[in-house]
Design a protein around this motif. Structure first.
Motif, short mmCIF file in Angstrom:
data_model
loop_
_atom_site.label_atom_id
_atom_site.label_comp_id
_atom_site.label_asym_id
_atom_site.label_seq_id
_atom_site.Cartn_x
_atom_site.Cartn_y
_atom_site.Cartn_z
N ILE A 96 44.36 34.19 35.61
CA ILE A 96 44.42 35.65 35.37
C ILE A 96 45.72 35.97 34.66
O ILE A 96 45.75 36.75 33.70
CB ILE A 96 44.29 36.43 36.70
CG1 ILE A 96 42.86 36.34 37.24
CG2 ILE A 96 44.69 37.89 36.51
CD1 ILE A 96 42.69 36.87 38.66
N GLY A 97 46.82 35.37 35.10
CA GLY A 97 48.12 35.59 34.46
C GLY A 97 48.16 35.08 33.04
O GLY A 97 48.70 35.73 32.14
N ILE A 98 47.60 33.90 32.80
CA ILE A 98 47.59 33.32 31.45
C ILE A 98 46.75 34.18 30.52
O ILE A 98 47.15 34.45 29.37
CB ILE A 98 47.10 31.86 31.49
CG1 ILE A 98 48.09 30.98 32.26
CG2 ILE A 98 46.84 31.31 30.09
CD1 ILE A 98 49.49 30.94 31.68
N LEU A 99 45.59 34.62 30.97
CA LEU A 99 44.74 35.49 30.14
C LEU A 99 45.43 36.83 29.86
O LEU A 99 45.33 37.36 28.75
CB LEU A 99 43.38 35.71 30.79
CG LEU A 99 42.47 34.49 30.83
CD1 LEU A 99 41.20 34.79 31.62
CD2 LEU A 99 42.13 34.03 29.41
N THR A 100 46.14 37.34 30.85
CA THR A 100 46.91 38.57 30.64
C THR A 100 48.01 38.36 29.61
O THR A 100 48.21 39.19 28.72
CB THR A 100 47.51 39.05 31.98
OG1 THR A 100 46.46 39.23 32.92
CG2 THR A 100 48.26 40.36 31.80
N ALA A 101 48.71 37.23 29.69
CA ALA A 101 49.76 36.93 28.72
C ALA A 101 49.18 36.78 27.31
O ALA A 101 49.77 37.28 26.34
CB ALA A 101 50.50 35.65 29.12
N CYS A 102 48.04 36.12 27.19
CA CYS A 102 47.39 35.99 25.87
C CYS A 102 46.97 37.35 25.34
O CYS A 102 47.15 37.65 24.15
CB CYS A 102 46.19 35.06 25.96
SG CYS A 102 46.61 33.32 26.17
N GLY A 103 46.44 38.20 26.21
CA GLY A 103 46.07 39.55 25.80
C GLY A 103 47.28 40.35 25.35
O GLY A 103 47.22 41.10 24.36
N MET A 104 48.39 40.20 26.06
CA MET A 104 49.62 40.89 25.67
C MET A 104 50.10 40.41 24.31
O MET A 104 50.55 41.22 23.49
CB MET A 104 50.71 40.66 26.72
CG MET A 104 50.46 41.36 28.03
SD MET A 104 51.67 40.90 29.30
CE MET A 104 53.17 41.63 28.64
#
Length: 140
Positions: free
Chosen positions: A43-51
């Motif tokens: 979830i954190g990695i996908l959030t970072a990629c989205g950011m």
């Protein structure tokens, strides 16, 4: 599409994903609830990629605007919006017990790690593809 937005963005995303793999492989040995830890990491990695994608899009759009005050206002608004989304991701993860919130935070920090790794991933991609550095090709 991502290459059109920013040439460094794919390299940044590779660094974020590499960080996620390292975080997953190392951290899973130190937690008791491995499933929640793993979901938190990704979830954190996908959030970072989205950011990262959001920042690239906003900066690209801001450069097209040209008016200094409008650029400043747009970038500031979207920066606040981006951080509110991250807080919402933390809250939803904690509220619905989707993952470990600490793992989500460390995954989101993958954006910073990816930024630090970007020069290394750039060199790695250059060596892997066999193409020369574009900046050195333009020298007279």
């Amino acid at each position: 599409m991502l290459r059109r937005i920013n040439r460094a963005l794919p390299e940044l995303m590779i660094g974020i994903i590499l960080w996620g793999i390292v975080e997953q492989l190392v951290g899973v040995w130190f937690v008791s609830d491995r499933l929640r830890y793993s979901t938190g990491v990704w979830i954190g990695i996908l959030t970072a990629c989205g950011m990262a994608v959001h920042m690239a899009v906003i900066l690209g759009d801001a450069m097209d605007i040209g008016a200094e005050n409008a650029v400043r206002n747009k970038v500031a608004f979207h920066s606040v919006l981006r951080y509110l989304v991250v807080v919402a991701v933390f809250f939803i993860t904690a509220k619905f017990r989707l993952g470990n919130v600490i793992a989500v935070f460390i995954g989101v920090m993958g954006l910073k790690i990816g930024a630090y790794l970007q020069p290394l991933t750039h060199k790695w991609i250059i060596n892997l593809t066999g193409r020369g550095d574009e900046s050195s090709d333009n020298k007279i």
